[in-house]
Motif scaffolding. Structure first.
Motif, PDB file in Angstrom:
ATOM      1  N   TYR A 190       0.268  11.772  30.226  1.00 46.50           N
ATOM      2  CA  TYR A 190       0.978  10.625  30.799  1.00 46.50           C
ATOM      3  C   TYR A 190      -0.005   9.546  31.261  1.00 46.50           C
ATOM      4  N   ASP A 191      -1.075   9.951  31.923  1.00 51.18           N
ATOM      5  CA  ASP A 191      -2.066   8.978  32.392  1.00 51.18           C
ATOM      6  C   ASP A 191      -2.682   8.211  31.219  1.00 51.18           C
ATOM      7  N   LYS A 192      -3.044   8.916  30.171  1.00 50.99           N
ATOM      8  CA  LYS A 192      -3.617   8.260  28.986  1.00 50.99           C
ATOM      9  C   LYS A 192      -2.602   7.331  28.331  1.00 50.99           C
ATOM     10  N   TRP A 193      -1.366   7.786  28.258  1.00 53.46           N
ATOM     11  CA  TRP A 193      -0.297   6.976  27.662  1.00 53.46           C
ATOM     12  C   TRP A 193      -0.079   5.700  28.482  1.00 53.46           C
ATOM     13  N   CYS A 194      -0.058   5.829  29.818  1.00 51.88           N
ATOM     14  CA  CYS A 194       0.119   4.660  30.689  1.00 51.88           C
ATOM     15  C   CYS A 194      -1.005   3.647  30.478  1.00 51.88           C
ATOM     16  N   GLN A 195      -2.224   4.132  30.355  1.00 52.02           N
ATOM     17  CA  GLN A 195      -3.360   3.237  30.115  1.00 52.02           C
ATOM     18  C   GLN A 195      -3.220   2.536  28.769  1.00 52.02           C
ATOM     19  N   ARG A 196      -2.833   3.278  27.756  1.00 53.63           N
ATOM     20  CA  ARG A 196      -2.715   2.709  26.408  1.00 53.63           C
ATOM     21  C   ARG A 196      -1.695   1.571  26.365  1.00 53.63           C
ATOM     22  N   TYR A 197      -0.569   1.746  27.075  1.00 53.59           N
ATOM     23  CA  TYR A 197       0.516   0.762  27.025  1.00 53.59           C
ATOM     24  C   TYR A 197       0.614  -0.085  28.299  1.00 53.59           C
ATOM     25  N   ASN A 198      -0.419  -0.052  29.123  1.00 49.73           N
ATOM     26  CA  ASN A 198      -0.459  -0.850  30.360  1.00 49.73           C
ATOM     27  C   ASN A 198       0.792  -0.648  31.203  1.00 49.73           C
ATOM     28  N   ASN A 237       7.789   3.698  24.202  1.00 51.81           N
ATOM     29  CA  ASN A 237       9.106   4.101  24.711  1.00 51.81           C
ATOM     30  C   ASN A 237       9.131   5.535  25.250  1.00 51.81           C
ATOM     31  N   ALA A 238       7.996   6.184  25.323  1.00 54.59           N
ATOM     32  CA  ALA A 238       7.960   7.607  25.678  1.00 54.59           C
ATOM     33  C   ALA A 238       8.384   7.911  27.108  1.00 54.59           C
ATOM     34  N   ASP A 239       8.502   6.903  27.964  1.00 56.43           N
ATOM     35  CA  ASP A 239       8.966   7.154  29.329  1.00 56.43           C
ATOM     36  C   ASP A 239      10.426   6.750  29.516  1.00 56.43           C
ATOM     37  N   GLN A 240      11.116   6.502  28.423  1.00 54.67           N
ATOM     38  CA  GLN A 240      12.518   6.108  28.468  1.00 54.67           C
ATOM     39  C   GLN A 240      13.397   7.259  27.984  1.00 54.67           C
ATOM     40  N   ILE A 241      14.663   7.225  28.343  1.00 53.49           N
ATOM     41  CA  ILE A 241      15.586   8.253  27.884  1.00 53.49           C
ATOM     42  C   ILE A 241      16.507   7.677  26.816  1.00 53.49           C
ATOM     43  N   GLY A 242      17.107   8.561  26.023  1.00 56.41           N
ATOM     44  CA  GLY A 242      18.085   8.138  25.036  1.00 56.41           C
ATOM     45  C   GLY A 242      17.541   7.958  23.637  1.00 56.41           C
ATOM     46  N   TYR A 243      16.273   8.268  23.416  1.00 56.79           N
ATOM     47  CA  TYR A 243      15.679   8.128  22.092  1.00 56.79           C
ATOM     48  C   TYR A 243      15.640   9.472  21.377  1.00 56.79           C
ATOM     49  N   GLN A 244      15.731   9.426  20.064  1.00 60.86           N
ATOM     50  CA  GLN A 244      15.536  10.615  19.246  1.00 60.86           C
ATOM     51  C   GLN A 244      14.030  10.852  19.117  1.00 60.86           C
ATOM     52  N   PRO A 245      13.617  12.107  18.850  1.00 60.14           N
ATOM     53  CA  PRO A 245      12.177  12.397  18.781  1.00 60.14           C
ATOM     54  C   PRO A 245      11.392  11.450  17.880  1.00 60.14           C
ATOM     55  N   VAL A 275       2.702   1.091  34.576  1.00 65.60           N
ATOM     56  CA  VAL A 275       2.454   1.553  35.938  1.00 65.60           C
ATOM     57  C   VAL A 275       3.105   2.931  36.082  1.00 65.60           C
ATOM     58  N   PRO A 276       2.319   3.961  36.403  1.00 66.77           N
ATOM     59  CA  PRO A 276       2.884   5.304  36.530  1.00 66.77           C
ATOM     60  C   PRO A 276       3.897   5.398  37.672  1.00 66.77           C
ATOM     61  N   THR A 277       5.013   6.064  37.393  1.00 68.47           N
ATOM     62  CA  THR A 277       6.002   6.368  38.430  1.00 68.47           C
ATOM     63  C   THR A 277       6.438   7.814  38.262  1.00 68.47           C
ATOM     64  N   THR A 278       6.945   8.386  39.319  1.00 67.52           N
ATOM     65  CA  THR A 278       7.406   9.769  39.268  1.00 67.52           C
ATOM     66  C   THR A 278       8.559   9.925  38.283  1.00 67.52           C
ATOM     67  N   GLN A 279       9.518   9.004  38.328  1.00 68.45           N
ATOM     68  CA  GLN A 279      10.678   9.103  37.430  1.00 68.45           C
ATOM     69  C   GLN A 279      10.250   8.962  35.970  1.00 68.45           C
ATOM     70  N   PHE A 302       8.932  11.031  30.599  1.00 69.63           N
ATOM     71  CA  PHE A 302       7.879  11.228  29.610  1.00 69.63           C
ATOM     72  C   PHE A 302       7.738  12.719  29.292  1.00 69.63           C
ATOM     73  N   ARG A 303       7.654  13.541  30.323  1.00 69.66           N
ATOM     74  CA  ARG A 303       7.484  14.982  30.123  1.00 69.66           C
ATOM     75  C   ARG A 303       8.659  15.562  29.343  1.00 69.66           C
ATOM     76  N   SER A 304       9.855  15.172  29.706  1.00 72.28           N
ATOM     77  CA  SER A 304      11.046  15.643  28.998  1.00 72.28           C
ATOM     78  C   SER A 304      10.989  15.244  27.525  1.00 72.28           C
ATOM     79  N   ASN A 305      10.581  13.998  27.264  1.00 73.81           N
ATOM     80  CA  ASN A 305      10.477  13.531  25.882  1.00 73.81           C
ATOM     81  C   ASN A 305       9.385  14.277  25.118  1.00 73.81           C
TER      82      ASN A 305
END
Length: 78
Positions: A14-22, A56-64, A24-28, A33-36
């Motif tokens: 998650y930290d690497k992904w946040c850096q790549r896409y600029n 889009n990896a921290d969003q819900i509602g997407y197919q794999p 801001v990390p949040t708990t939610q 992200f983990r669920s995806n």
């Protein structure tokens, strides 16, 4: 892998992904992200190719498949 190692693995991803896409990390968003990641890992468990999550990896509602970057085309861009 024990629970602590698994948590650290997801947090590192998650930290690497946040850096790549600029992002801001949040708990939610970490939980999303983990669920995806878990969904995609299970879905693609039989594949042998490298996988990289898109912005889009921290969003819900997407197919794999909607959460992944096409590695071959991404390498062409770099």
């Amino acid at each position: 892998m024990n629970d602590q190692q698994e948590e650290e693995r997801f947090q590192t991803m998650y930290d690497k992904w946040c850096q790549r896409y600029n992002k801001v990390p949040t708990t939610q968003n970490f939980q999303n992200f983990r669920s995806n990641v878990e969904m995609v890992e299970q879905y693609y468990r039989t594949t042998t190719g490298e996988q990289q999550f898109n912005e889009n990896a921290d969003q819900i509602g997407y197919q794999p498949a909607q959460l992944l970057v096409d590695i071959d085309s991404k390498e062409d861009d770099d």
